[in-house]
Write a protein that holds these residues in place. Structure first.
Motif, PDB file in Angstrom:
ATOM      1  N   VAL A 124      39.670   8.811  77.615  1.00 53.22           N
ATOM      2  CA  VAL A 124      40.213   9.327  76.513  1.00 53.22           C
ATOM      3  C   VAL A 124      41.541   9.844  77.103  1.00 53.22           C
ATOM      4  O   VAL A 124      41.645  10.887  78.006  1.00 53.22           O
ATOM      5  N   GLU A 125      42.804   9.199  76.610  1.00 55.47           N
ATOM      6  CA  GLU A 125      44.130   9.961  76.884  1.00 55.47           C
ATOM      7  C   GLU A 125      44.803  10.272  75.748  1.00 55.47           C
ATOM      8  O   GLU A 125      44.893   9.216  74.754  1.00 55.47           O
ATOM      9  N   ASP A 126      45.346  11.529  75.634  1.00 56.57           N
ATOM     10  CA  ASP A 126      46.112  11.926  74.608  1.00 56.57           C
ATOM     11  C   ASP A 126      45.200  12.022  73.256  1.00 56.57           C
ATOM     12  O   ASP A 126      45.892  11.460  72.288  1.00 56.57           O
ATOM     13  N   GLY A 127      44.022  12.115  73.556  1.00 55.82           N
ATOM     14  CA  GLY A 127      43.365  11.926  72.320  1.00 55.82           C
ATOM     15  C   GLY A 127      42.754  10.745  71.708  1.00 55.82           C
ATOM     16  O   GLY A 127      42.240  10.503  70.772  1.00 55.82           O
ATOM     17  N   LYS A 128      43.244   9.602  72.558  1.00 56.90           N
ATOM     18  CA  LYS A 128      42.779   8.288  72.297  1.00 56.90           C
ATOM     19  C   LYS A 128      41.968   7.824  73.088  1.00 56.90           C
ATOM     20  O   LYS A 128      42.221   7.863  74.380  1.00 56.90           O
ATOM     21  N   PRO A 129      40.987   6.967  72.617  1.00 55.49           N
ATOM     22  CA  PRO A 129      40.176   6.395  73.399  1.00 55.49           C
ATOM     23  C   PRO A 129      40.776   5.039  74.206  1.00 55.49           C
ATOM     24  O   PRO A 129      41.468   4.205  73.494  1.00 55.49           O
ATOM     25  N   LYS A 130      40.400   4.848  75.316  1.00 57.69           N
ATOM     26  CA  LYS A 130      41.023   3.735  76.079  1.00 57.69           C
ATOM     27  C   LYS A 130      39.721   2.962  76.733  1.00 57.69           C
ATOM     28  O   LYS A 130      38.815   3.490  77.081  1.00 57.69           O
ATOM     29  N   ALA A 131      39.554   1.460  76.473  1.00 54.24           N
ATOM     30  CA  ALA A 131      38.640   0.804  77.289  1.00 54.24           C
ATOM     31  C   ALA A 131      38.925   0.163  78.359  1.00 54.24           C
ATOM     32  O   ALA A 131      39.958  -0.336  78.621  1.00 54.24           O
ATOM     33  N   VAL A 132      38.083   0.434  79.482  1.00 58.61           N
ATOM     34  CA  VAL A 132      38.206  -0.272  80.642  1.00 58.61           C
ATOM     35  C   VAL A 132      37.310  -1.530  80.609  1.00 58.61           C
ATOM     36  O   VAL A 132      35.997  -1.268  80.544  1.00 58.61           O
ATOM     37  N   ARG A 133      37.792  -2.634  80.979  1.00 63.22           N
ATOM     38  CA  ARG A 133      36.980  -3.977  80.845  1.00 63.22           C
ATOM     39  C   ARG A 133      37.298  -4.881  82.093  1.00 63.22           C
ATOM     40  O   ARG A 133      38.288  -4.873  82.856  1.00 63.22           O
ATOM     41  N   GLN A 134      36.237  -5.767  82.191  1.00 66.03           N
ATOM     42  CA  GLN A 134      36.345  -6.600  83.458  1.00 66.03           C
ATOM     43  C   GLN A 134      36.516  -7.932  82.872  1.00 66.03           C
ATOM     44  O   GLN A 134      35.935  -8.421  82.105  1.00 66.03           O
ATOM     45  N   ILE A 135      37.872  -8.402  83.431  1.00 62.49           N
ATOM     46  CA  ILE A 135      37.864 -10.083  82.891  1.00 62.49           C
ATOM     47  C   ILE A 135      38.106 -10.830  84.198  1.00 62.49           C
ATOM     48  O   ILE A 135      38.029 -10.526  85.166  1.00 62.49           O
ATOM     49  N   TYR A 136      38.386 -12.250  83.722  1.00 64.60           N
ATOM     50  CA  TYR A 136      38.357 -13.144  84.765  1.00 64.60           C
ATOM     51  C   TYR A 136      37.114 -13.247  85.793  1.00 64.60           C
ATOM     52  O   TYR A 136      37.439 -12.942  87.025  1.00 64.60           O
ATOM     53  N   ASN A 137      36.012 -13.105  85.239  1.00 70.66           N
ATOM     54  CA  ASN A 137      34.855 -12.970  86.007  1.00 70.66           C
ATOM     55  C   ASN A 137      34.563 -11.873  86.936  1.00 70.66           C
ATOM     56  O   ASN A 137      34.390 -11.896  88.178  1.00 70.66           O
ATOM     57  N   GLY A 138      35.402 -10.598  86.526  1.00 69.87           N
ATOM     58  CA  GLY A 138      35.350  -9.574  87.377  1.00 69.87           C
ATOM     59  C   GLY A 138      36.397  -9.348  88.377  1.00 69.87           C
ATOM     60  O   GLY A 138      36.380  -8.526  89.170  1.00 69.87           O
ATOM     61  N   LYS A 139      37.265 -10.472  88.506  1.00 64.42           N
ATOM     62  CA  LYS A 139      38.167 -10.244  89.436  1.00 64.42           C
ATOM     63  C   LYS A 139      39.463  -9.443  89.000  1.00 64.42           C
ATOM     64  O   LYS A 139      40.241  -8.958  89.722  1.00 64.42           O
ATOM     65  N   ILE A 140      39.553  -9.158  87.633  1.00 65.91           N
ATOM     66  CA  ILE A 140      40.640  -8.343  87.120  1.00 65.91           C
ATOM     67  C   ILE A 140      39.872  -7.273  86.263  1.00 65.91           C
ATOM     68  O   ILE A 140      39.045  -7.690  85.401  1.00 65.91           O
ATOM     69  N   PHE A 141      40.435  -6.026  86.294  1.00 64.15           N
ATOM     70  CA  PHE A 141      40.213  -5.074  85.556  1.00 64.15           C
ATOM     71  C   PHE A 141      41.286  -4.817  84.160  1.00 64.15           C
ATOM     72  O   PHE A 141      42.325  -5.031  84.656  1.00 64.15           O
ATOM     73  N   SER A 142      40.687  -4.710  83.074  1.00 65.95           N
ATOM     74  CA  SER A 142      42.145  -4.500  82.279  1.00 65.95           C
ATOM     75  C   SER A 142      41.756  -2.901  81.486  1.00 65.95           C
ATOM     76  O   SER A 142      40.811  -2.707  81.296  1.00 65.95           O
ATOM     77  N   LYS A 143      42.856  -2.284  81.185  1.00 67.01           N
ATOM     78  CA  LYS A 143      42.773  -1.054  80.378  1.00 67.01           C
ATOM     79  C   LYS A 143      43.227  -1.572  79.002  1.00 67.01           C
ATOM     80  O   LYS A 143      44.497  -1.936  78.852  1.00 67.01           O
ATOM     81  N   VAL A 144      42.721  -1.005  77.924  1.00 66.60           N
ATOM     82  CA  VAL A 144      42.928  -1.617  76.734  1.00 66.60           C
ATOM     83  C   VAL A 144      43.139  -0.471  75.732  1.00 66.60           C
ATOM     84  O   VAL A 144      42.144   0.454  75.773  1.00 66.60           O
ATOM     85  N   ALA A 145      43.847  -0.265  75.045  1.00 72.66           N
ATOM     86  CA  ALA A 145      44.313   0.704  74.185  1.00 72.66           C
ATOM     87  C   ALA A 145      43.792   0.132  72.527  1.00 72.66           C
ATOM     88  O   ALA A 145      43.812  -1.033  72.049  1.00 72.66           O
ATOM     89  N   LEU A 146      43.399   0.919  71.689  1.00 72.28           N
ATOM     90  CA  LEU A 146      42.967   0.508  70.437  1.00 72.28           C
ATOM     91  C   LEU A 146      44.086   1.124  69.203  1.00 72.28           C
ATOM     92  O   LEU A 146      44.553   2.133  69.578  1.00 72.28           O
ATOM     93  N   ARG A 147      44.114   0.215  68.313  1.00 78.64           N
ATOM     94  CA  ARG A 147      44.958   0.724  67.284  1.00 78.64           C
ATOM     95  C   ARG A 147      44.676   1.917  66.651  1.00 78.64           C
ATOM     96  O   ARG A 147      43.510   2.291  66.513  1.00 78.64           O
ATOM     97  N   ASP A 148      45.704   2.858  66.318  1.00 84.04           N
ATOM     98  CA  ASP A 148      45.423   4.027  65.771  1.00 84.04           C
ATOM     99  C   ASP A 148      44.520   4.024  64.385  1.00 84.04           C
ATOM    100  O   ASP A 148      44.693   3.239  63.469  1.00 84.04           O
ATOM    101  N   ALA A 149      43.453   4.661  64.569  1.00 86.95           N
ATOM    102  CA  ALA A 149      42.429   4.743  63.391  1.00 86.95           C
ATOM    103  C   ALA A 149      41.790   6.064  63.413  1.00 86.95           C
ATOM    104  O   ALA A 149      41.883   7.075  64.372  1.00 86.95           O
ATOM    105  N   ASP A 150      41.074   6.310  62.219  1.00 82.48           N
ATOM    106  CA  ASP A 150      40.310   7.401  62.346  1.00 82.48           C
ATOM    107  C   ASP A 150      39.000   7.500  63.184  1.00 82.48           C
ATOM    108  O   ASP A 150      38.311   8.298  63.786  1.00 82.48           O
TER     109      ASP A 150
END
Ligand SMILES: Cc1cc2nc3c(=O)[nH]c(=O)nc-3n(C[C@H](O)[C@H](O)[C@H](O)COP(=O)(O)OP(=O)(O)OC[C@H]3O[C@@H](n4cnc5c(N)ncnc54)[C@H](O)[C@@H]3O)c2cc1C
Ligand SMILES: Nc1ncnc2c1ncn2[C@@H]1O[C@H](COP(=O)(O)O)[C@@H](O)[C@H]1O
Lengths: 321, 259
Positions: A124-150
């Motif tokens: 949770v950053e600045d009150g917003k959730p961020k997802a940490v995901r694994q992509i490319y068969n676990g060779k890369i991690f990504s941090k993903v923001a979600l569109r503003d919502a309730d």
């Protein structure tokens, strides 16, 4: 004060591990945010594991009905979307399991709330959730923001978090009525079928010689079978080997195969996808042989050999004869 | 049965050192080789086998660039009757945006089934199929390992964990996400691909679909890509094969396994 929802998954009267893992993470998030933790249980009459959930939540919302005993996306979506509209939970956690994958995306469209799938961590950053995901068969991690919502929806990968209970919660169990306007389900449950049993039981072996897609072709299985026999272990495999009919299903290790707990697990030509690795968390020692030094299996193995698997297989066979 | 199957071209990442590009939000793509997403290969095969059994047509759809037509040609060579590529230009797309585009394409067709893969091998979202179902207001099933058409519906086998399957019956039209192992995808030769070059492949610019801009706003955006955090990782055994084998046997014995 806000709220975090966890949709618990259960099957045939048993709470599934992923539920406890989600509750563990939700507890951590709630502690950081001073939110309350609400578990949501949609199930049949008097599911036996309600207390197990209550120990891990501030509140358990229970909707029970014979129609909810087996998972059904239409019904679950109907009930959950109205609970979410009413409670406006900051985050709703669901499992990235076959059932969760069937439900979460449709719930997202139905409610209009954004969804991030297969999260291995949630920040949770600045009150917003961020997802940490694994992509490319676990060779890369990504941090993903979600569109503003309730409200935000997230699905959680199995084994990403510990299933441990946290002291000090004794959630109140609140039974809710089944909504009167439940939709007519468009898919009907018929039955469960066990597809996993077979001639050998890899779950009891002390030593497993496991082959992955790196074996290349059906004819190459034979040397590994011989090696397993010479070592007194059993042959197991990753999913593609079963998909290609190189070995029967009962050899398969992983989420859709078997969980194994050998003293030593030898992985030949297996990349280390999480669905595979989730099946070997109980292994004592993991030794992996892979041509690719960046293969994710080396992150979970105790010992690694970066080489062509057949070099190592032949050398082992020679030493044993 | 008329079947639409959604396919995607993905990079092969085994035995490749991936690099993150200057934006920090993508990988350097120039060194990568591409294939049809593994799950989609099974989905196309399933569509064609169902068509062979019940009649009807199979249309393969992808959202992508001209380079991605390569996977459509492969689908045509496998036996799909027609292919459609929607060209999205260079707008950012997440699963939601892709599902909205696919929904618009599918709505214009007659279909009994829409098949997708369970997940794409690169981004692992595992969401486009079910999102699409909801946009089409069609019933769905995820992680399908068996389809048995029955009048007005289909028996569907869904794979759960631990070697357990769930059998259910779904109304048609439906959207199913296909799991690997459901069939044995047929071999495609270069000759086959050449022959299929005559089949119809339509390119549709995104603008022609008339989707409003709001509906094409992603629900997620990548903030950064990074390499897996350092873990202790494996102790790498060095030496020639004979010496490595010796070390392996020693470890196995130390762990209390008798061989
Ligand atoms: C819902 C779901 C459930 C799943 N359940 C399971 C499951 O239960 N079990 C499971 O295993 N998977 C499961 N999977 C699949 C999983 O995501 C991976 O696709 C799979 O585990 C990959 O298997 P692999 O490592 O053998 O193949 P790959 O990922 O293709 O890896 C092959 C490896 O072999 C190496 N290699 C190639 N040639 C050689 C050589 N000559 N010598 C040494 N190394 C070599 C390569 O570098 C590569 O790392 C599931 C997927 C989904 C979506
Ligand atoms: N660009 C695309 N074009 C067509 N179909 C896609 C595309 N991306 C994903 N899909 C379909 O959606 C499935 C699931 O992908 P995903 O949700 O991205 O993991 C894939 O197996 C494809 O069938």
């Amino acid at each position: 004060m806000g709220e975090i929802f966890v949709l618990v998954e259960h099957r045939q009267g048993v709470l599934r591990d992923i539920s406890c893992e989600m509750l563990w993470k939700a507890n951590e998030l709630c502690t950081g945010l001073s939110h309350t933790l609400t578990a949501v249980l949609l199930g049949g009459k008097d599911e036996p594991f309600v207390n197990e959930i209550a120990e891990r939540a501030d509140k358990v919302l229970v909707v029970e009905d014979d129609r909810l005993e087996a998972f059904n996306a239409d019904l679950y979506k109907g009930i959950l979307s109205s609970l979410i509209q009413e409670h406006k939970p900051f985050i709703t956690l669901m499992p990235q399991s076959p059932w969760g994958m069937d439900l979460a995306p449709s719930l997202s469209v139905k409610t209009g709330f954004p969804l991030a799938t297969d999260c291995v961590d949630i920040l949770v950053e600045d009150g917003k959730p961020k997802a940490v995901r694994q992509i490319y068969n676990g060779k890369i991690f990504s941090k993903v923001a979600l569109r503003d919502a309730d409200c935000y929806l997230m699905t959680v990968r199995a084994s990403a978090f510990p299933p441990d209970a946290v002291e000090g919660r004794a959630g109140e169990v609140v039974k809710l009525d089944v909504p009167a306007d439940l939709p007519e389900p468009r898919r009907e449950f018929v039955k469960f079928e066990d597809a996993g049993a077979g001639a050998v039981d890899i779950t009891q072996a002390d030593l497993l010689v496991s082959v992955g897609r790196g074996v290349g072709e059906a004819d190459n299985i034979e040397p590994l079978k011989e090696l397993a026999e010479k070592m007194g272990g059993l042959l197991s495999c990753s999913r593609p080997v079963v998909d290609k009919h190189w070995l029967p299903k009962y050899h398969q290790v992983g989420t859709s195969g078997k969980s194994v707990k050998p003293k030593v697990y030898l992985a030949f030509g297996i990349s280390g996808a999480f669905q595979h690795v989730a099946g070997i968390t109980g292994a004592g020692t993991v030794i992996a042989v892979n041509k690719d030094k960046k293969a994710p299996i080396f992150r979970v193995a105790n010992y690694g050999i970066v080489d062509d698997m057949f070099n190592v297989v032949e050398a082992l066979k020679e030493q044993l004869s | 049965m008329n079947i639409v199957v959604c396919v995607k071209r993905v990079p092969m990442t085994q035995e490749v050192d991936l690099e993150i590009d200057a934006s920090g939000k993508d990988v350097k793509a120039d060194m990568l080789a591409y294939v049809l997403n593994e799950w989609d290969n099974y989905a196309v095969e399933e569509a064609i086998q169902l068509k062979e059994k019940t009649g009807g047509t199979v249309v393969a759809v992808t959202i992508g660039s001209e380079d991605d037509e390569e996977v459509l040609r492969r689908c045509l060579a496998m036996g799909a009757d027609k292919a459609v590529r929607v060209d999205p230009g260079d707008r950012p797309m997440d699963g939601l945006v892709k599902s909205r585009i696919l929904a618009e394409v599918v709505k214009g067709m007659e279909y009994d089934l829409v098949l997708t893969g369970v997940q794409s091998d690169d981004v692992n979202d595992g969401m486009v199929g079910v999102l699409l179902a909801e946009q089409l207001d069609a019933p769905h099933a995820a992680v399908v390992t068996g389809i048995d058409p029955q009048d007005g519906g289909a028996g569907v086998k869904v794979e759960l964990e631990g070697g357990m399957d769930e059998l259910s019956r779904v109304n048609l039209p439906a959207v199913l996400s296909i799991q690997t192992g459901i069939n044995e995808p047929r071999y495609v030769s270069i000759m086959g691909i050449r022959k299929a070059a005559k089949k119809e492949l339509n390119v549709v610019p995104l603008a022609d679909l008339g989707i409003d801009e709001d509906a094409l706003t992603p629900m997620t955006t990548v903030e950064e890509y990074f390499f897996p955090p350092e873990t202790e990782g494996a102790e790498i055994l060095e030496g020639d094969a004979a010496s490595v084998a010796e070390q392996i046997l020693k470890i196995i014995k130390e762990k209390g396994v008798s061989i």
